[in-house]
Design a protein around this motif. Structure first.
Motif, short mmCIF file in Angstrom:
data_model
loop_
_atom_site.label_atom_id
_atom_site.label_comp_id
_atom_site.label_asym_id
_atom_site.label_seq_id
_atom_site.Cartn_x
_atom_site.Cartn_y
_atom_site.Cartn_z
N LEU A 37 0.83 -1.22 0.00
CA LEU A 37 0.00 0.00 0.00
C LEU A 37 0.86 1.26 0.00
O LEU A 37 0.57 2.22 -0.72
CB LEU A 37 -0.92 0.01 1.22
CG LEU A 37 -2.11 -0.93 1.16
CD1 LEU A 37 -2.79 -1.00 2.53
CD2 LEU A 37 -3.11 -0.47 0.11
N LEU A 38 1.91 1.26 0.82
CA LEU A 38 2.84 2.39 0.86
C LEU A 38 3.43 2.65 -0.53
O LEU A 38 3.42 3.78 -1.02
CB LEU A 38 3.95 2.14 1.87
CG LEU A 38 5.10 3.14 1.88
CD1 LEU A 38 4.62 4.51 2.36
CD2 LEU A 38 6.24 2.63 2.75
N PHE A 39 3.90 1.62 -1.18
CA PHE A 39 4.51 1.77 -2.50
C PHE A 39 3.49 2.23 -3.54
O PHE A 39 3.81 3.03 -4.42
CB PHE A 39 5.21 0.47 -2.92
CG PHE A 39 6.61 0.34 -2.37
CD1 PHE A 39 6.88 0.60 -1.04
CD2 PHE A 39 7.64 -0.04 -3.19
CE1 PHE A 39 8.17 0.48 -0.54
CE2 PHE A 39 8.94 -0.16 -2.70
CZ PHE A 39 9.20 0.10 -1.37
N HIS A 40 2.26 1.73 -3.46
CA HIS A 40 1.21 2.18 -4.38
C HIS A 40 0.96 3.67 -4.22
O HIS A 40 0.80 4.40 -5.20
CB HIS A 40 -0.10 1.40 -4.17
CG HIS A 40 -0.13 0.07 -4.85
ND1 HIS A 40 -0.26 -0.08 -6.21
CD2 HIS A 40 -0.03 -1.19 -4.33
CE1 HIS A 40 -0.25 -1.37 -6.51
NE2 HIS A 40 -0.11 -2.06 -5.39
N ARG A 41 0.92 4.15 -2.98
CA ARG A 41 0.70 5.57 -2.73
C ARG A 41 1.87 6.40 -3.25
O ARG A 41 1.67 7.48 -3.79
CB ARG A 41 0.52 5.85 -1.23
CG ARG A 41 -0.84 5.50 -0.68
CD ARG A 41 -1.94 6.41 -1.24
NE ARG A 41 -1.70 7.83 -1.04
CZ ARG A 41 -2.10 8.54 0.00
NH1 ARG A 41 -2.79 7.96 0.95
NH2 ARG A 41 -1.83 9.82 0.07
N ILE A 42 3.08 5.92 -3.06
CA ILE A 42 4.25 6.64 -3.58
C ILE A 42 4.16 6.79 -5.08
O ILE A 42 4.39 7.86 -5.64
CB ILE A 42 5.57 5.92 -3.17
CG1 ILE A 42 5.78 6.04 -1.65
CG2 ILE A 42 6.76 6.49 -3.94
CD1 ILE A 42 6.89 5.17 -1.11
N GLN A 46 3.48 10.29 -6.50
CA GLN A 46 4.84 10.69 -6.87
C GLN A 46 5.51 11.44 -5.73
O GLN A 46 6.24 12.40 -5.92
CB GLN A 46 4.85 11.53 -8.15
CG GLN A 46 4.52 10.73 -9.41
CD GLN A 46 5.56 9.65 -9.67
OE1 GLN A 46 6.70 9.96 -9.98
NE2 GLN A 46 5.18 8.40 -9.55
N ALA A 47 5.23 10.98 -4.51
CA ALA A 47 5.79 11.58 -3.30
C ALA A 47 5.60 10.61 -2.14
O ALA A 47 4.75 9.72 -2.20
CB ALA A 47 5.08 12.90 -2.99
N PHE A 48 6.36 10.82 -1.10
CA PHE A 48 6.19 10.03 0.11
C PHE A 48 4.88 10.46 0.76
O PHE A 48 4.63 11.66 0.90
CB PHE A 48 7.38 10.25 1.05
CG PHE A 48 7.47 9.23 2.14
CD1 PHE A 48 7.91 7.95 1.87
CD2 PHE A 48 7.11 9.55 3.44
CE1 PHE A 48 7.99 7.00 2.88
CE2 PHE A 48 7.18 8.61 4.45
CZ PHE A 48 7.63 7.34 4.17
N PRO A 49 4.02 9.54 1.16
CA PRO A 49 2.68 9.91 1.63
C PRO A 49 2.63 10.51 3.04
O PRO A 49 1.56 10.87 3.49
CB PRO A 49 1.90 8.59 1.57
CG PRO A 49 2.94 7.55 1.70
CD PRO A 49 4.18 8.09 1.04
N LEU A 50 3.72 10.61 3.71
CA LEU A 50 3.77 11.23 5.02
C LEU A 50 4.66 12.47 4.93
O LEU A 50 5.63 12.49 4.20
CB LEU A 50 4.36 10.28 6.07
CG LEU A 50 3.65 8.95 6.24
CD1 LEU A 50 4.43 8.05 7.18
CD2 LEU A 50 2.24 9.16 6.77
#
Length: 93
Positions: A37-42, A46-50
């Motif tokens: 999920l983290l990688f999908h959001r990245i 096109q950015a770190f989600p936090l």
């Protein structure tokens, strides 16, 4: 043709892993699910989600300037106008 799978190995503190794995399990996710999920959001954002709070060069200079002002005892102002005047004078030097 399907996507090729790849492994990702991550080292972390055992206690952190245990606590995170337990918290994720309560939401029905595995550690692998969470990383995917983290990688999908990245990819999607096109950015770190936090929000990462690393000051840029301009902010670092301002922080150093304020620390120097505090060392010199010039960080105390009677009012906001006095502060802005001092900052403008220091910035024009």
């Amino acid at each position: 043709m399907g996507a090729q799978n790849s492994m990702l190995h991550v080292r972390m503190d055992s206690e952190l892993k245990r606590k995170a794995t337990e918290a994720l399990a309560e939401t029905g996710l595995s550690a692998s699910d969470a990383v995917r999920l983290l990688f999908h959001r990245i990819v999607a954002d096109q950015a770190f989600p936090l929000e990462l709070k690393v000051p840029n060069a301009r902010t670092q200079r301002a922080m150093a300037e304020s620390e120097e002002m505090m060392k010199r005892g010039k960080a105390h102002f009677e009012n906001p106008d006095e502060m802005f005047t001092e900052l403008e004078e220091a910035g024009s030097q």
